[in-house]
Design a protein around this motif. Structure first.
Motif, PDB file in Angstrom:
ATOM      1  N   ASP A   1       0.846  -1.192   0.000  1.00 39.47           N
ATOM      2  CA  ASP A   1       0.000   0.000   0.000  1.00 39.47           C
ATOM      3  C   ASP A   1       0.886   1.247   0.000  1.00 39.47           C
ATOM      4  O   ASP A   1       1.782   1.376   0.806  1.00 39.47           O
ATOM      5  N   ALA A   2       0.587   2.194  -0.874  1.00 41.14           N
ATOM      6  CA  ALA A   2       1.449   3.354  -1.037  1.00 41.14           C
ATOM      7  C   ALA A   2       1.474   4.223   0.197  1.00 41.14           C
ATOM      8  O   ALA A   2       2.383   5.026   0.373  1.00 41.14           O
ATOM      9  N   GLY A   3       0.465   4.112   1.074  1.00 39.34           N
ATOM     10  CA  GLY A   3       0.388   4.964   2.229  1.00 39.34           C
ATOM     11  C   GLY A   3       1.184   4.481   3.426  1.00 39.34           C
ATOM     12  O   GLY A   3       1.247   5.184   4.432  1.00 39.34           O
ATOM     13  N   ILE A   4       1.776   3.301   3.332  1.00 35.47           N
ATOM     14  CA  ILE A   4       2.505   2.733   4.464  1.00 35.47           C
ATOM     15  C   ILE A   4       3.873   2.262   3.985  1.00 35.47           C
ATOM     16  O   ILE A   4       3.954   1.488   3.029  1.00 35.47           O
ATOM     17  N   THR A   5       4.888   2.713   4.657  1.00 36.16           N
ATOM     18  CA  THR A   5       6.233   2.233   4.354  1.00 36.16           C
ATOM     19  C   THR A   5       6.868   1.669   5.614  1.00 36.16           C
ATOM     20  O   THR A   5       6.540   2.099   6.732  1.00 36.16           O
ATOM     21  N   GLN A   6       7.748   0.708   5.408  1.00 32.40           N
ATOM     22  CA  GLN A   6       8.493   0.110   6.504  1.00 32.40           C
ATOM     23  C   GLN A   6       9.981   0.177   6.183  1.00 32.40           C
ATOM     24  O   GLN A   6      10.383  -0.028   5.042  1.00 32.40           O
ATOM     25  N   SER A   7      10.770   0.459   7.199  1.00 29.95           N
ATOM     26  CA  SER A   7      12.209   0.479   6.998  1.00 29.95           C
ATOM     27  C   SER A   7      12.928  -0.071   8.218  1.00 29.95           C
ATOM     28  O   SER A   7      12.457   0.120   9.355  1.00 29.95           O
ATOM     29  N   PRO A   8      14.021  -0.825   8.010  1.00 33.74           N
ATOM     30  CA  PRO A   8      14.472  -1.279   6.697  1.00 33.74           C
ATOM     31  C   PRO A   8      13.574  -2.380   6.167  1.00 33.74           C
ATOM     32  O   PRO A   8      12.703  -2.869   6.884  1.00 33.74           O
ATOM     33  N   ARG A   9      13.756  -2.772   4.934  1.00 32.31           N
ATOM     34  CA  ARG A   9      12.994  -3.881   4.376  1.00 32.31           C
ATOM     35  C   ARG A   9      13.662  -5.219   4.705  1.00 32.31           C
ATOM     36  O   ARG A   9      12.961  -6.228   4.823  1.00 32.31           O
ATOM     37  N   HIS A  10      14.948  -5.201   4.850  1.00 33.71           N
ATOM     38  CA  HIS A  10      15.690  -6.403   5.214  1.00 33.71           C
ATOM     39  C   HIS A  10      16.784  -6.004   6.200  1.00 33.71           C
ATOM     40  O   HIS A  10      17.376  -4.928   6.059  1.00 33.71           O
ATOM     41  N   LYS A  11      17.002  -6.872   7.183  1.00 31.34           N
ATOM     42  CA  LYS A  11      18.075  -6.588   8.130  1.00 31.34           C
ATOM     43  C   LYS A  11      18.632  -7.888   8.668  1.00 31.34           C
ATOM     44  O   LYS A  11      17.874  -8.800   9.017  1.00 31.34           O
ATOM     45  N   VAL A  12      19.949  -7.933   8.762  1.00 34.51           N
ATOM     46  CA  VAL A  12      20.648  -9.029   9.415  1.00 34.51           C
ATOM     47  C   VAL A  12      21.391  -8.441  10.594  1.00 34.51           C
ATOM     48  O   VAL A  12      22.102  -7.437  10.446  1.00 34.51           O
ATOM     49  N   THR A  13      21.237  -9.044  11.754  1.00 36.25           N
ATOM     50  CA  THR A  13      21.875  -8.524  12.950  1.00 36.25           C
ATOM     51  C   THR A  13      22.373  -9.683  13.801  1.00 36.25           C
ATOM     52  O   THR A  13      22.094 -10.850  13.507  1.00 36.25           O
ATOM     53  N   GLU A  14      23.092  -9.354  14.825  1.00 38.07           N
ATOM     54  CA  GLU A  14      23.631 -10.390  15.701  1.00 38.07           C
ATOM     55  C   GLU A  14      22.868 -10.419  17.028  1.00 38.07           C
ATOM     56  O   GLU A  14      22.337  -9.412  17.487  1.00 38.07           O
ATOM     57  N   THR A  15      22.866 -11.587  17.628  1.00 36.06           N
ATOM     58  CA  THR A  15      22.221 -11.757  18.926  1.00 36.06           C
ATOM     59  C   THR A  15      22.772 -10.754  19.927  1.00 36.06           C
ATOM     60  O   THR A  15      23.983 -10.537  19.999  1.00 36.06           O
TER      61      THR A  15
END
Lengths: 115, 111
Positions: B1-15
């Motif tokens: 939906d053009a009215g909603i954005t999420q960031s980041p779209r992908h993330k890799v992180t450490e415990t």
């Protein structure tokens, strides 16, 4: 607490045929809303159809229609003239009617449309 | 939906590292939600907001906190990420009469 059950983890249908996805729910509420969402491989959640429990008439949206049986707490989705683009996960969801309350989802049914 | 954005779209992180996911809407809706999606579980509610600075817990809120300092942004924070928080996270807004629309999702991998 409300629960939503989708008893068919996977289904398949031939292109142009009709398929019905099942959903049952448990609630003590009298007024509520029911939804079907589609999640294609892109992962976007797309609203397919919405039913208000106080309406006896079943909702329809083009090739998508529901069979809402309030007494049986059943809410099935019928897809007519299935198309390859209908291949997706389908989630049934419940919402109490007290206004924008969170959705309760079933675990989903993976539908494959076969050419 | 053009009215909603999420960031980041992908993330890799450490415990053990903190992670913040952002949901942004352009439509001035009061209600916003965070869900997570895991195989075999469908979508489950983490937290939701019914106005600026008004939030409430959902079914799977342990290990997560949220903040909403302005209408358009709803932040989800993993204070110390664990492998069990590897998931796909969806933000949703309540638009109109009792209907929710979803953002594109964020895929998080915690190693």
């Amino acid at each position: 607490a409300q629960t939503v059950t989708q008893s068919q983890p996977e289904m398949s249908v031939q292109e142009a045929e009709t398929v019905t996805l099942s959903c049952t729910y448990d609630t003590s509420e009298n007024n509520y809303y029911l939804f079907w969402y589609k999640q294609p491989p892109s992962r976007q959640m797309i609203l397919v159809i919405r039913q208000e429990a106080y309406k006896q008439q079943n909702a329809t949206e083009n090739r998508f229609s529901v069979n809402f049986q309030k007494a049986a707490k059943s809410f099935s989705l019928k897809i007519s003239d299935s198309q390859l683009g209908d291949t997706a996960m389908y989630f049934c969801a419940f919402m109490k009617s007290s206004g924008n309350t969170p959705l309760v989802f079933g675990k989903g049914t993976r539908l494959s449309v076969i050419a | 939906d053009a009215g909603i954005t999420q960031s980041p779209r992908h993330k890799v992180t450490e415990t053990g590292t903190p992670v913040t996911l952002r949901c942004h809407q352009t439509e001035n809706h009061r209600y916003m939600y965070w869900y997570r999606q895991d195989p075999g579980h469908g979508l489950r509610l983490i937290h939701y907001s019914y106005g600026v600075k008004d939030t409430d817990k959902g079914e799977v809120s342990d290990g997560y906190s949220v903040s909403r300092s302005k209408t358009e942004d709803f932040l989800l924070t993993l204070e110390s990420a664990t492998s069990s928080q590897t998931s796909v996270y969806f933000c949703a807004i309540g638009r109109g009469l009792e209907t929710q629309y979803f953002g594109p999702g964020t895929r998080l991998l915690v190693l």
